[in-house]
Design a protein around this motif. Structure first.
Motif, short mmCIF file in Angstrom:
data_model
loop_
_atom_site.label_atom_id
_atom_site.label_comp_id
_atom_site.label_asym_id
_atom_site.label_seq_id
_atom_site.Cartn_x
_atom_site.Cartn_y
_atom_site.Cartn_z
N SER A 32 44.41 28.62 34.51
CA SER A 32 44.81 29.32 33.29
C SER A 32 45.39 28.33 32.28
N ASP A 62 40.93 36.44 36.52
CA ASP A 62 41.19 37.42 37.59
C ASP A 62 40.53 36.92 38.87
N ARG A 108 45.84 38.12 38.30
CA ARG A 108 44.75 38.80 37.59
C ARG A 108 44.90 38.70 36.08
N THR A 113 37.59 33.60 35.34
CA THR A 113 37.69 34.77 34.49
C THR A 113 39.13 35.11 34.15
N VAL A 172 33.80 28.46 37.55
CA VAL A 172 34.05 29.88 37.29
C VAL A 172 35.53 30.02 36.95
N THR A 216 32.86 31.85 26.49
CA THR A 216 32.99 31.63 27.93
C THR A 216 31.70 32.08 28.58
N TRP A 262 28.59 33.60 30.44
CA TRP A 262 28.26 34.77 31.23
C TRP A 262 27.50 34.33 32.48
N HIS A 288 37.70 38.87 40.20
CA HIS A 288 36.44 38.76 39.47
C HIS A 288 35.79 37.39 39.70
N ASP A 289 36.64 36.38 39.89
CA ASP A 289 36.12 35.03 40.16
C ASP A 289 35.29 35.00 41.44
N THR A 334 42.09 30.83 35.71
CA THR A 334 42.81 31.62 36.72
C THR A 334 43.93 30.76 37.30
N GLN A 365 31.59 36.06 41.29
CA GLN A 365 30.86 35.11 40.46
C GLN A 365 30.63 33.80 41.21
#
Length: 529
Positions: free
Chosen positions: A191, A167, A206, A165, A163, A421, A423, A170-171, A212, A174
């Motif tokens: 990142s 952020d 974020r 994202t 995972v 990426t 979903w 948000h990770d 990330t 998920q």
């Protein structure tokens, strides 16, 4: 990770011994060079273990300020801790954080102490760093306790899912949902470009791009969330991140302090694919692996990356050579077999005749050479075309190869690889694929025995023979460290990386005779005080 029945190849034992012997011969000069140098990141990691954290208003970490100031004032040849604790003893500041803040404005004078002053500074720095080592020990004990309480996954291989994202907030949901759907290991991709930052970002982030940021606070937040989910699903969910790049030692230390369970940590990845100076990489790698050994962290190596730049058939033996070198460097740093998540990948062109049979040969060779290692098997990426139906089928073949060859850690392939990426819905379909194949064929490892002189056995022996030849060629290179010459020549991944160039070279320091690093001493001797 408990053993399971594995289909092993019939390899010549003398060939296996020779391969390992050559890997040791090639690796030893590199270890000697690592022991003769330190780096700014090793010294910063040591200060982090001593409890120094935080950053200034521009988000520059205090460890960076303090190491830079000591280097300018006294040099790092003797290590950072002697000048720092000498300054504290002389009353330059009441504590480590205040000293770092003062050092950021260059309002502290540093020196290398001698005699009784040096002895006292070394003693006090060791006491401070030992507290960090004991925290790592306590986190390892907590992991053991939670595994006993919640249990390990019943199936092998462990299902490893990514995972990221950008952020962390948000990770987290998920990652928790992925665990509920069957993932056993959650990896948070960093990142883009973080490996080339010569500092570790601070706090919860974020704004990552295609990943990330790896920070101590992000580690803490995700670990706490997965602990909640472990309790919910009745099995301990492992967390993975990346101890690589210019801050490899620091991220390893933070991972130990926050109880991560696996870390990507390859001996040559940063050199080949990020153009980081080879000596910087090997020095940082040895320290980071010593931390991982103490923390009970499983490393994942990056042999799969070679096959993204080289042909997976022609370069298969370079993967085996890298695995053998990674094994040597890891064990020299104190890691045990159960911590060696050596890598390989499903990257042969599927249009080639007998491509699946060759994949099985390569996977079985790794499993046979490293029977007690939790091998990490990577899904197809290079030959994913954007046809999601073909991609899902290829991932199914990959999952089947993992079941047949007794893999330990199976990264979930995505049919949308090279398109978008993923979903959450993409991950759900991918996990369905894994669940079906492992449920229907997970026990085939007990039944799959390739004929002694058949295609698979013959191919595996050929790859091992080519690996031995390459190790011999490397050993025959001129110079004090033949492996560095081979890397400079482009032997691995077709990347030429000389030891006198690359990012981070200016952060490498030759140790003086009186060099002192209490973290290294405590880690090497297994001490707590």
């Amino acid at each position: 990770m408990s053993p399971r029945p594995r289909p092993l190849l019939e390899l010549d034992r003398a060939d296996v011994r020779r391969a390992r012997s050559l890997a040791r011969t090639v690796g030893r000069p590199v270890v000697r060079i690592a022991n003769q140098h330190t780096t700014v990141s090793v010294e910063r990691a040591t200060l982090r273990l001593a409890g120094l954290a935080g950053a200034d208003h521009e988000r520059v970490p205090w460890v960076n300020h303090l190491v830079d100031a000591v280097r300018e004032g006294a040099g790092l040849e003797h290590g950072v801790t002697l000048p720092v604790w000498d300054a504290l003893r002389r009353g330059a500041a009441p504590d480590l954080l205040t000293l770092a803040q003062m050092a950021s404005s260059r309002s502290v004078d540093f020196r290398v102490p001698e005699g009784k002053d040096a002895t006292a500074a070394a003693r006090q720095s060791r006491t401070a760093v030992a507290r960090g080592i004991r925290t790592i020990d306590a986190q390892r004990a907590t992991r053991d306790r939670l595994i006993k309480r919640h249990g390990d996954p019943k199936q092998r291989p462990w299902v490893y899912l990514i995972v990221a994202t950008g952020d962390i907030y948000h990770d987290i949901p998920q990652a928790q949902e992925a665990a509920r759907e069957g993932a056993d290991v959650i990896a948070v991709i960093r990142s883009t470009g973080q490996s080339l930052l010569d500092y570790v970002p601070e706090g919860a982030t974020r704004e990552g791009y295609a990943g990330t940021y790896a920070t101590q606070e992000n580690f803490r937040l995700m670990r706490a969330a997965l602990d909640e989910t472990s309790k919910e699903v009745g099995r301990y969910i492992r967390l993975t991140n990346y101890a690589s790049g210019l801050c490899m030692p620091e991220i390893a230390a933070l991972a130990g302090l926050e109880r991560l369970d696996m870390m990507l940590n390859d001996s040559m990845y940063g050199i080949l694919f990020r153009d980081i100076n080879p000596i910087r990489t090997f020095v940082d790698q040895r320290f980071s692996r010593q931390v991982h050994a103490r923390a009970g962290i499983i490393i994942n190596t990056g042999e799969d990356n070679y096959l993204t730049t080289s042909d997976a058939v022609e370069a298969a033996h370079t993967v085996t050579v890298s695995q053998l070198l990674n094994e040597y460097f890891a064990k020299e740093a104190g890691l045990e077999d159960w911590q060696l998540g050596l890598g390989h990948a499903f990257e042969i062109n599927p249009d080639l005749p007998d491509s699946f049979r060759m994949e099985l040969a390569h996977a079985l060779l790794a499993r046979t050479l490293f029977p007690d290692a939790p091998l990490k098997w990577m899904p197809p990426t290079k030959h994913m075309t954007g046809d999601v139906f073909r991609g899902n089928l290829l991932d199914g073949f990959f999952n089947l190869a993992g079941a047949l060859t007794g893999q330990s850690i199976l990264l979930v392939g995505m049919m949308t690889e090279a398109v978008v990426t993923p979903w959450i819905s993409d991950r759900d379909i991918a996990l369905q694929n894994v669940r079906y194949v492992l449920g229907a064929a997970g026990g085939l490892t007990e039944d799959f025995h390739p004929p002694r002189d058949g295609f698979i056995q013959t191919r595996a022996r050929q790859v091992l023979s080519e690996a031995i030849d390459l190790l011999q060629e490397i050993n025959d290179e001129p110079g004090k460290a033949p492996l560095l010459e081979a890397i400079a020549d482009g032997t691995f991944g077709e990347m030429k990386r000389p030891a006198t160039a690359g990012k981070g070279l200016d952060g490498v320091v030759v140790r003086a005779a009186g060099y002192d690093n209490p973290a290294i001493t405590l880690l090497e001797n297994g001490q707590t005080r």
